[in-house]
Design a protein around this motif. Structure first.
Motif, PDB file in Angstrom:
ATOM      1  N   PHE A 173      20.022  -5.491 -12.351  1.00 40.74           N
ATOM      2  CA  PHE A 173      18.985  -6.392 -12.830  1.00 40.74           C
ATOM      3  C   PHE A 173      19.483  -7.310 -13.943  1.00 40.74           C
ATOM      4  O   PHE A 173      18.948  -8.392 -14.142  1.00 40.74           O
ATOM      5  N   GLY A 174      20.523  -6.903 -14.654  1.00 39.89           N
ATOM      6  CA  GLY A 174      21.029  -7.733 -15.731  1.00 39.89           C
ATOM      7  C   GLY A 174      21.872  -8.900 -15.272  1.00 39.89           C
ATOM      8  O   GLY A 174      21.971  -9.907 -15.981  1.00 39.89           O
ATOM      9  N   SER A 175      22.483  -8.800 -14.092  1.00 41.09           N
ATOM     10  CA  SER A 175      23.378  -9.859 -13.623  1.00 41.09           C
ATOM     11  C   SER A 175      22.840 -10.614 -12.419  1.00 41.09           C
ATOM     12  O   SER A 175      23.460 -11.587 -11.974  1.00 41.09           O
ATOM     13  N   ALA A 176      21.704 -10.205 -11.867  1.00 41.11           N
ATOM     14  CA  ALA A 176      21.149 -10.876 -10.694  1.00 41.11           C
ATOM     15  C   ALA A 176      20.755 -12.311 -11.031  1.00 41.11           C
ATOM     16  O   ALA A 176      20.232 -12.595 -12.114  1.00 41.11           O
ATOM     17  N   THR A 177      20.994 -13.221 -10.089  1.00 43.61           N
ATOM     18  CA  THR A 177      20.689 -14.635 -10.313  1.00 43.61           C
ATOM     19  C   THR A 177      19.698 -15.193  -9.306  1.00 43.61           C
ATOM     20  O   THR A 177      19.242 -16.324  -9.457  1.00 43.61           O
ATOM     21  N   SER A 178      19.386 -14.435  -8.270  1.00 46.95           N
ATOM     22  CA  SER A 178      18.446 -14.916  -7.259  1.00 46.95           C
ATOM     23  C   SER A 178      17.800 -13.719  -6.585  1.00 46.95           C
ATOM     24  O   SER A 178      18.198 -12.569  -6.799  1.00 46.95           O
ATOM     25  N   GLY A 179      16.786 -13.987  -5.769  1.00 40.26           N
ATOM     26  CA  GLY A 179      16.085 -12.893  -5.117  1.00 40.26           C
ATOM     27  C   GLY A 179      15.553 -13.290  -3.759  1.00 40.26           C
ATOM     28  O   GLY A 179      15.618 -14.457  -3.345  1.00 40.26           O
ATOM     29  N   VAL A 180      15.011 -12.285  -3.037  1.00 41.66           N
ATOM     30  CA  VAL A 180      14.416 -12.513  -1.724  1.00 41.66           C
ATOM     31  C   VAL A 180      13.004 -11.944  -1.725  1.00 41.66           C
ATOM     32  O   VAL A 180      12.711 -10.980  -2.428  1.00 41.66           O
ATOM     33  N   ARG A 181      12.136 -12.534  -0.932  1.00 35.65           N
ATOM     34  CA  ARG A 181      10.779 -12.039  -0.829  1.00 35.65           C
ATOM     35  C   ARG A 181      10.741 -10.712  -0.078  1.00 35.65           C
ATOM     36  O   ARG A 181      11.593 -10.447   0.772  1.00 35.65           O
ATOM     37  N   CYS A 182       9.713  -9.937  -0.389  1.00 36.96           N
ATOM     38  CA  CYS A 182       9.537  -8.650   0.280  1.00 36.96           C
ATOM     39  C   CYS A 182       8.090  -8.530   0.752  1.00 36.96           C
ATOM     40  O   CYS A 182       7.159  -8.604  -0.056  1.00 36.96           O
ATOM     41  N   ARG A 183       7.911  -8.362   2.051  1.00 38.08           N
ATOM     42  CA  ARG A 183       6.581  -8.117   2.616  1.00 38.08           C
ATOM     43  C   ARG A 183       6.411  -6.607   2.748  1.00 38.08           C
ATOM     44  O   ARG A 183       7.211  -5.936   3.413  1.00 38.08           O
ATOM     45  N   THR A 184       5.387  -6.075   2.118  1.00 32.70           N
ATOM     46  CA  THR A 184       5.167  -4.628   2.111  1.00 32.70           C
ATOM     47  C   THR A 184       3.843  -4.299   2.790  1.00 32.70           C
ATOM     48  O   THR A 184       2.796  -4.860   2.439  1.00 32.70           O
ATOM     49  N   GLU A 185       3.917  -3.396   3.757  1.00 38.11           N
ATOM     50  CA  GLU A 185       2.717  -2.876   4.395  1.00 38.11           C
ATOM     51  C   GLU A 185       2.368  -1.541   3.752  1.00 38.11           C
ATOM     52  O   GLU A 185       3.221  -0.657   3.651  1.00 38.11           O
ATOM     53  N   VAL A 186       1.137  -1.406   3.299  1.00 40.41           N
ATOM     54  CA  VAL A 186       0.647  -0.151   2.739  1.00 40.41           C
ATOM     55  C   VAL A 186      -0.221   0.508   3.800  1.00 40.41           C
ATOM     56  O   VAL A 186      -1.251  -0.050   4.207  1.00 40.41           O
ATOM     57  N   LEU A 187       0.192   1.672   4.278  1.00 44.62           N
ATOM     58  CA  LEU A 187      -0.540   2.383   5.315  1.00 44.62           C
ATOM     59  C   LEU A 187      -1.530   3.344   4.652  1.00 44.62           C
ATOM     60  O   LEU A 187      -1.158   4.075   3.720  1.00 44.62           O
ATOM     61  N   HIS A 188      -2.756   3.336   5.145  1.00 45.28           N
ATOM     62  CA  HIS A 188      -3.761   4.259   4.609  1.00 45.28           C
ATOM     63  C   HIS A 188      -4.673   4.739   5.732  1.00 45.28           C
ATOM     64  O   HIS A 188      -5.895   4.617   5.666  1.00 45.28           O
ATOM     65  N   SER A 189      -4.027   5.283   6.773  1.00 47.57           N
ATOM     66  CA  SER A 189      -4.727   5.824   7.932  1.00 47.57           C
ATOM     67  C   SER A 189      -4.815   7.335   7.820  1.00 47.57           C
ATOM     68  O   SER A 189      -4.324   7.934   6.856  1.00 47.57           O
ATOM     69  N   ALA A 190      -5.405   7.962   8.813  1.00 46.60           N
ATOM     70  CA  ALA A 190      -5.506   9.422   8.807  1.00 46.60           C
ATOM     71  C   ALA A 190      -4.126  10.068   8.846  1.00 46.60           C
ATOM     72  O   ALA A 190      -3.905  11.138   8.258  1.00 46.60           O
ATOM     73  N   SER A 191      -3.182   9.438   9.528  1.00 43.90           N
ATOM     74  CA  SER A 191      -1.823   9.998   9.606  1.00 43.90           C
ATOM     75  C   SER A 191      -0.972   9.619   8.403  1.00 43.90           C
ATOM     76  O   SER A 191       0.087  10.214   8.180  1.00 43.90           O
ATOM     77  N   HIS A 192      -1.394   8.619   7.661  1.00 45.11           N
ATOM     78  CA  HIS A 192      -0.686   8.190   6.461  1.00 45.11           C
ATOM     79  C   HIS A 192      -1.711   8.007   5.329  1.00 45.11           C
ATOM     80  O   HIS A 192      -2.020   6.872   4.932  1.00 45.11           O
ATOM     81  N   PRO A 193      -2.223   9.101   4.789  1.00 44.85           N
ATOM     82  CA  PRO A 193      -3.331   9.024   3.813  1.00 44.85           C
ATOM     83  C   PRO A 193      -2.855   8.663   2.405  1.00 44.85           C
ATOM     84  O   PRO A 193      -2.599   9.533   1.567  1.00 44.85           O
ATOM     85  N   SER A 194      -2.722   7.379   2.122  1.00 48.66           N
ATOM     86  CA  SER A 194      -2.354   6.944   0.765  1.00 48.66           C
ATOM     87  C   SER A 194      -3.484   7.304  -0.196  1.00 48.66           C
ATOM     88  O   SER A 194      -4.653   6.959   0.050  1.00 48.66           O
ATOM     89  N   THR A 195      -3.113   7.962  -1.298  1.00 50.21           N
ATOM     90  CA  THR A 195      -4.125   8.558  -2.173  1.00 50.21           C
ATOM     91  C   THR A 195      -3.696   8.466  -3.631  1.00 50.21           C
ATOM     92  O   THR A 195      -2.517   8.622  -3.955  1.00 50.21           O
ATOM     93  N   VAL A 196      -4.660   8.200  -4.492  1.00 45.84           N
ATOM     94  CA  VAL A 196      -4.485   8.340  -5.944  1.00 45.84           C
ATOM     95  C   VAL A 196      -5.344   9.524  -6.379  1.00 45.84           C
ATOM     96  O   VAL A 196      -6.516   9.609  -5.995  1.00 45.84           O
ATOM     97  N   THR A 197      -4.754  10.434  -7.164  1.00 42.39           N
ATOM     98  CA  THR A 197      -5.460  11.658  -7.547  1.00 42.39           C
ATOM     99  C   THR A 197      -5.704  11.682  -9.046  1.00 42.39           C
ATOM    100  O   THR A 197      -4.765  11.583  -9.842  1.00 42.39           O
ATOM    101  N   LEU A 198      -6.979  11.819  -9.420  1.00 45.39           N
ATOM    102  CA  LEU A 198      -7.391  11.883 -10.819  1.00 45.39           C
ATOM    103  C   LEU A 198      -7.739  13.316 -11.188  1.00 45.39           C
ATOM    104  O   LEU A 198      -8.416  14.011 -10.424  1.00 45.39           O
ATOM    105  N   PRO A 199      -7.313  13.796 -12.364  1.00 44.38           N
ATOM    106  CA  PRO A 199      -7.714  15.127 -12.839  1.00 44.38           C
ATOM    107  C   PRO A 199      -9.059  15.036 -13.571  1.00 44.38           C
ATOM    108  O   PRO A 199      -9.158  14.389 -14.610  1.00 44.38           O
ATOM    109  N   VAL A 200     -10.074  15.663 -13.056  1.00 46.68           N
ATOM    110  CA  VAL A 200     -11.420  15.527 -13.589  1.00 46.68           C
ATOM    111  C   VAL A 200     -11.852  16.832 -14.254  1.00 46.68           C
ATOM    112  O   VAL A 200     -11.757  17.905 -13.663  1.00 46.68           O
ATOM    113  N   LEU A 201     -12.342  16.705 -15.495  1.00 48.47           N
ATOM    114  CA  LEU A 201     -12.876  17.872 -16.186  1.00 48.47           C
ATOM    115  C   LEU A 201     -14.208  18.261 -15.585  1.00 48.47           C
ATOM    116  O   LEU A 201     -14.968  17.417 -15.093  1.00 48.47           O
ATOM    117  N   ALA A 202     -14.507  19.554 -15.649  1.00 49.73           N
ATOM    118  CA  ALA A 202     -15.813  20.006 -15.171  1.00 49.73           C
ATOM    119  C   ALA A 202     -16.896  19.378 -16.028  1.00 49.73           C
ATOM    120  O   ALA A 202     -16.741  19.244 -17.241  1.00 49.73           O
TER     121      ALA A 202
END
Length: 530
Positions: A501-530
């Motif tokens: 990252f210190g010597s890079a002078t150029s970059g390329v675009r990145c297309r990212t697919e985020v899967l959130h199906s039943a077979s790929h369940p993307s999840t954020v988990t929060l710790p909740v107090l009672a």
């Protein structure tokens, strides 16, 4: 009268002890000497315990904040400038000399007629690091390890992504500190930092902000690869022979994530440790006040036989509730509360395109300087390179206390990419404010890893550790998750090419697919107090 007012502002009873201050020099084995200020009760006639504070910053400024209030409470304090700073000999090379210099200082202290052999250490931020470097290797009575971390790389490169803004801000600060007025804002330096953040390559950005090479910046930009062992020598012992420890940090402090891990490791190793986490930014006046206040009680107990500190080991401020919580350990018992991104989106996948030429910005968060903490996310959330997953209005208050985690299934179009996740609090008016976030840099050189698994079709299962928190989402508010490919300039842009990252002078675009199906369940988990 001024001293009494200062003590009251720090939460102390006005100190009644008169003290003397004199300069002392500590010889190092390589022939250089480190200069320090010794604060000693004026009426003392024999040896006393010593509170050692080692720092690379102005002894005058921090002496008024930390050393003098403790001296007025009757402690003998040595505030020593680290190698190459404020009169000490040698070259200041951050994180490289603190172990040998710290051990040599402790040996020297025990030989002085005014020291009775009992030594405690304290300090915040970098001068917390100076303590970690001797933890487990030196016979000290107690340590005040405040707003710091045993492994600085956990804060330099969290998830493998360089913390660009914090790194350049600190480089600018230490590069100018002996010519600056301490603890005052510097608008010109701030503008220079903002301009230098966007330059490519980044290696020489220190010249723009400090006018000369800064050793830390060159190390930071030159040793960010996942297999670089350069930083191994800067790791502190956190699981053997560590004395009793007191810690203070803040939910918006850049060290809080690593510090709570350190606390948990110390407790699992049987160390007598305590921690306070408040609603503070790094170095906030209230945070410094809590450090001094707790230090006086903690060190009085361990050096002078005073009463043991009261209350539970873990004391946390619950944000948005204006109340303090107490627990026996960290993390406290909590129920996992999963946020299923697919259920929130109503689709099986979403996509975004990250462009390093126009990097996705970050607003707010745990930074060294303002603007930080919570901020309106509106300018970020209207961008097409940010995905939003928003839940329904909460029927009751939801108290989230503990580590926040995420597992996302992503398919990036290039091998080198970042996955950034932020949890936000959306109020009744629709204003979204950040709460916690985390990042993971995907790099084929570090895969497979415990937190990245590549499956069929190039789908990566990415586990992220977001910052911990204690936060009340109020009834009527909604929880929102942002997903993006970066958070600039808090983190260095990922160029997508694999170049350092210190010597890079150029970059390329990145297309990212985020899967959130039943077979790929993307999840954020929060710790909740009672």
């Amino acid at each position: 009268m001024i001293a009494a007012l200062a003590d009251r502002a720090l939460g102390l009873e006005p100190g009644r002890v008169r003290f003397t201050r004199r300069e002392v020099r500590t010889p190092m084995p390589d022939g250089i000497s480190l200069v320090g200020d010794l604060y000693r009760p004026a009426e003392a006639t024999g040896p006393l315990p010593v509170v050692l504070i080692r720092l690379p910053y102005s002894r005058q400024a921090f002496g008024a904040i930390m050393a003098q209030p403790m001296a007025r409470q009757g402690f003998q304090v040595l505030m020593q400038s680290t190698r190459g700073s404020f009169g000490s000999g040698g070259q200041f090379r951050p994180f490289r000399h603190e172990r040998p210099d710290g051990l040599a200082t402790l040996d020297w202290l025990r030989e002085q007629p005014w020291c009775d052999g009992r030594i405690a250490t304290t300090g915040a931020s970098y001068f917390g690091h100076t303590q970690w470097m001797v933890a487990g290797q030196a016979d000290v009575v107690a340590m005040g390890l405040h707003i710091t971390a045993s492994r600085m790389t956990d804060t330099f490169y969290p998830g493998g992504a360089p913390t660009l803004l914090n790194g350049l801000n600190w480089s600018a600060s230490i590069g100018n500190q002996e010519s600056d007025l301490p603890l005052l804002p510097h608008p010109l330096r701030t503008r220079r930092v903002q301009q230098a953040l966007r330059r490519m390559p980044l290696q020489a950005a220190d010249l723009d902000v400090a006018g000369a090479p800064v050793g830390f910046w060159r190390d930071f930009t030159g040793h960010g690869d996942p297999d670089d062992e350069f930083w191994e020598a800067t790791y502190g012992e956190r699981d053997r022979d560590v004395p009793p420890v007191s810690m203070v940090t803040g939910w918006w402090d850049l060290f809080v994530h690593a510090q709570l891990k350190d606390f948990q490791t110390l407790r699992e190793s049987g160390v007598d440790a305590r921690i306070v986490v408040g609603p503070w930014l790094h170095g906030a006046p209230a945070e410094l006040r809590e450090i001094v206040r707790t230090d006086v009680a903690f060190l009085d107990h361990h050096l002078r036989g005073g009463p043991a500190p009261e209350g539970a080991r873990v004391r946390l401020h619950l944000q948005q509730a204006d109340q303090w919580l107490e627990f026996d350990e960290w993390p406290p018992p909590a129920t996992p509360h999963p946020l299923d991104l697919g259920a929130l989106a109503g689709t099986e996948s979403s996509t975004f395109t990250y462009d390093p030429a126009d990097p996705t910005p970050a607003v707010g968060g745990p930074l060294l300087t303002k603007p930080a903490e919570q901020a309106d996310q509106g300018p970020v959330e209207v961008r097409p390179d940010v995905l939003l997953f928003t839940g329904p209005a909460l029927e009751t208050d939801l108290d989230v206390v503990g580590p926040v985690t995420a597992r996302l299934f992503v398919r990036p179009s290039v091998e080198y990419a970042d996955v950034y996740v932020r949890v936000c609090d959306v109020d009744e008016r629709g204003v979204s404010r950040n709460v916690v976030d985390g990042i993971r840099r995907l790099d084929p050189r570090s895969v497979p890893a415990k937190d990245v698994t590549v499956g069929p079709g190039g789908v990566c299962a990415v586990d992220l550790e977001l910052f911990p928190t204690a936060y009340r989402f109020r009834a009527g508010h909604r929880i929102r998750v942002q997903v993006a490919g970066g958070a600039f300039p808090r983190f260095a842009r990922n160029t997508g090419t694999g170049e350092p990252f210190g010597s890079a002078t150029s970059g390329v675009r990145c297309r990212t697919e985020v899967l959130h199906s039943a077979s790929h369940p993307s999840t954020v988990t929060l710790p909740v107090l009672a």
